[in-house]
Motif scaffolding. Structure first.
Motif, PDB file in Angstrom:
ATOM      1  N   SER A  22      -7.811  49.007  66.826  1.00 40.50           N
ATOM      2  CA  SER A  22      -6.532  49.700  66.718  1.00 40.50           C
ATOM      3  C   SER A  22      -5.463  48.694  67.114  1.00 40.50           C
ATOM      4  O   SER A  22      -5.571  48.035  68.153  1.00 40.50           O
ATOM      5  CB  SER A  22      -6.498  50.911  67.650  1.00 40.50           C
ATOM      6  N   VAL A  23      -4.448  48.562  66.274  1.00 41.10           N
ATOM      7  CA  VAL A  23      -3.378  47.589  66.499  1.00 41.10           C
ATOM      8  C   VAL A  23      -2.064  48.335  66.645  1.00 41.10           C
ATOM      9  O   VAL A  23      -1.763  49.236  65.868  1.00 41.10           O
ATOM     10  CB  VAL A  23      -3.272  46.607  65.315  1.00 41.10           C
ATOM     11  N   GLN A  24      -1.295  47.943  67.647  1.00 42.35           N
ATOM     12  CA  GLN A  24       0.042  48.488  67.814  1.00 42.35           C
ATOM     13  C   GLN A  24       1.012  47.306  67.826  1.00 42.35           C
ATOM     14  O   GLN A  24       0.780  46.309  68.506  1.00 42.35           O
ATOM     15  CB  GLN A  24       0.147  49.262  69.118  1.00 42.35           C
ATOM     16  N   GLY A  25       2.084  47.411  67.042  1.00 44.26           N
ATOM     17  CA  GLY A  25       3.039  46.314  66.974  1.00 44.26           C
ATOM     18  C   GLY A  25       4.250  46.704  66.163  1.00 44.26           C
ATOM     19  O   GLY A  25       4.607  47.884  66.088  1.00 44.26           O
ATOM     20  N   ARG A  26       4.854  45.699  65.508  1.00 48.10           N
ATOM     21  CA  ARG A  26       6.061  45.954  64.724  1.00 48.10           C
ATOM     22  C   ARG A  26       5.979  45.209  63.403  1.00 48.10           C
ATOM     23  O   ARG A  26       5.329  44.176  63.297  1.00 48.10           O
ATOM     24  CB  ARG A  26       7.304  45.551  65.492  1.00 48.10           C
TER      25      ARG A  26
ATOM     26  N   MET B 260      16.915  52.996  67.194  1.00 51.31           N
ATOM     27  CA  MET B 260      16.031  52.804  66.081  1.00 51.31           C
ATOM     28  C   MET B 260      14.740  52.177  66.561  1.00 51.31           C
ATOM     29  O   MET B 260      14.736  51.387  67.489  1.00 51.31           O
ATOM     30  CB  MET B 260      16.685  51.919  65.035  1.00 51.31           C
ATOM     31  N   THR B 261      13.653  52.530  65.882  1.00 53.98           N
ATOM     32  CA  THR B 261      12.340  52.076  66.304  1.00 53.98           C
ATOM     33  C   THR B 261      11.604  51.413  65.158  1.00 53.98           C
ATOM     34  O   THR B 261      11.660  51.874  64.031  1.00 53.98           O
ATOM     35  CB  THR B 261      11.504  53.274  66.809  1.00 53.98           C
TER      36      THR B 261
END
Length: 132
Positions: A82-86, A1-2
């Motif tokens: 640009s944001v990458q995360g969770r 799962m992601t």
């Protein structure tokens, strides 16, 4: 799962930085994203100026440690990022004993897509590093 979130938008306000009692650097930013607004029939429409109407959403983003320090130093209101995360959900009880819920993005990476004004006052952040 992601659990992966990728946002591209503008900063709604300048970053807010602090340090925890344990010495961890924490910076919060608010990223605004837009999408075409739709009427009750699901169709996009024009605003009073003739542009496609948009719905805006405001996303709370939290950065830690080195990423926190860099974002706090080089990001400014209006800058495209640009944001990458969770996604991270929280639950707590307020002073009246009412359960409250919150959602934020815990950032792993922030890319600067436009120039902002550096915090040192010269208005140039060309030395801003790429952040991972």
């Amino acid at each position: 799962m992601t659990n992966l979130v990728i946002l591209t938008g503008r900063l709604a306000r300048d970053p807010e930085s602090r340090e925890t009692k344990g010495g961890t650097s924490v910076t919060g930013i608010t990223v605004v994203t837009d999408r075409p607004a739709r009427d009750k029939d699901g169709k996009t429409y024009k605003d009073e100026n003739g542009y496609t109407a948009k719905d805006s959403e405001f996303h709370r983003v939290t950065c830690f440690n080195g990423l926190s320090k860099t974002v706090g130093q080089f990001c400014t209101k209006g800058q495209l990022v640009s944001v990458q995360g969770r996604l991270h959900y929280t639950q707590w009880e307020d002073q009246d004993g009412v359960k409250r819920y919150g959602c934020e993005i815990l950032a792993d990476k922030v890319d600067f897509l436009s120039r902002g004004n550096a915090r040192d006052g010269d208005g140039d952040n060309r030395d801003a590093p790429e952040i991972d």
